[in-house]
Design a protein around this motif. Structure first.
Motif: not given
Length: 221
Positions: A46-71
């Motif tokens: 996008g930047k190479e094409a001349g755009a002003e770019v934002k990289v944004l993540k979708v909020p995580e909704t999974a329980p912390q326990a599920a995240i912690d269980s996967n290194p």
């Protein structure tokens, strides 16, 4: 000023207003890093094409326990703490949007669906119409629902009134990375490595999205 110019006015043409750079939001969801990497490549394109770019993540909704269980999941969450989460204001700001999301049973991840379900107010007020959008995805095998996931996301985009800029077969690089005309898709092995080389395809798709958005902006001037 010459006589003819005094009589008929200046023959010089009026200068057209300068077109502002396309505003591109690269929105991703990633648990272990594949779609984050694809989002980075899309941002580069996008930047190479001349755009002003934002990289944004979708909020995580999974329980912390599920995240912690996967290194790998836990490590990636820590590594991307500084990436801003997407908001409705970002959608309104953007002229173009590239999504990069993993496959979940041939559909979008629950985290992505939950965010999309909050866009009703923007949709109702016509704020999402004519956004130029494109999508990419990943799965653990070549027939793991990649195409269906992209098409599922595009269903929502149709309701938005968005303009879908799918890559089709507009560049030879698309054939070299699997040939998905709906959007770049990649296979990820058991160790989390991308099987196909999709970097060039991702960048082409982002550039094409920006180009189409430029056409739309120019047409709306």
């Amino acid at each position: 000023m010459g006589f003819l110019e005094k009589l008929f006015g200046s023959s010089s043409t009026k200068e057209e207003p300068k077109l502002e750079n396309v505003k591109l939001a690269v929105i991703y969801y990633s648990s272990t890093g594949t779609n984050y990497q694809m989002a980075q490549w899309a941002a580069e394109g996008g930047k190479e094409a001349g755009a002003e770019v934002k990289v944004l993540k979708v909020p995580e909704t999974a329980p912390q326990a599920a995240i912690d269980s996967n290194p790998a999941w836990k490590a990636h969450t820590e590594e991307t703490k500084s990436v801003p989460e997407v908001t409705l204001n970002d959608l309104e700001w953007a002229d173009a949007i590239v999504f990069s999301i993993p496959t979940r049973f041939g559909n979008v991840p629950g985290q992505v669906k939950q965010f999309l379900d909050t866009t009703g107010g923007l949709w109702f007020n016509g704020k999402l119409a004519n956004k130029v959008v494109s999508a990419m995805t990943s799965a653990q095998n070549p027939h793991g629902g990649q195409e269906q996931t992209i098409l599922s996301l595009y269903t929502t985009m149709h309701h938005w009134g968005a303009i879908i800029a799918s890559p089709g077969y507009t560049d030879p690089v698309i054939f070299g990375s699997g040939g998905n005309p709906y959007g770049t898709s990649v296979t990820v092995d058991q160790d989390g490595n991308m099987v196909e080389d999709v970097q060039a395809t991702v960048k082409h798709q982002a550039k094409r999205t920006v180009t189409v958005a430029e056409w739309v902006k120019k047409g709306n001037q």
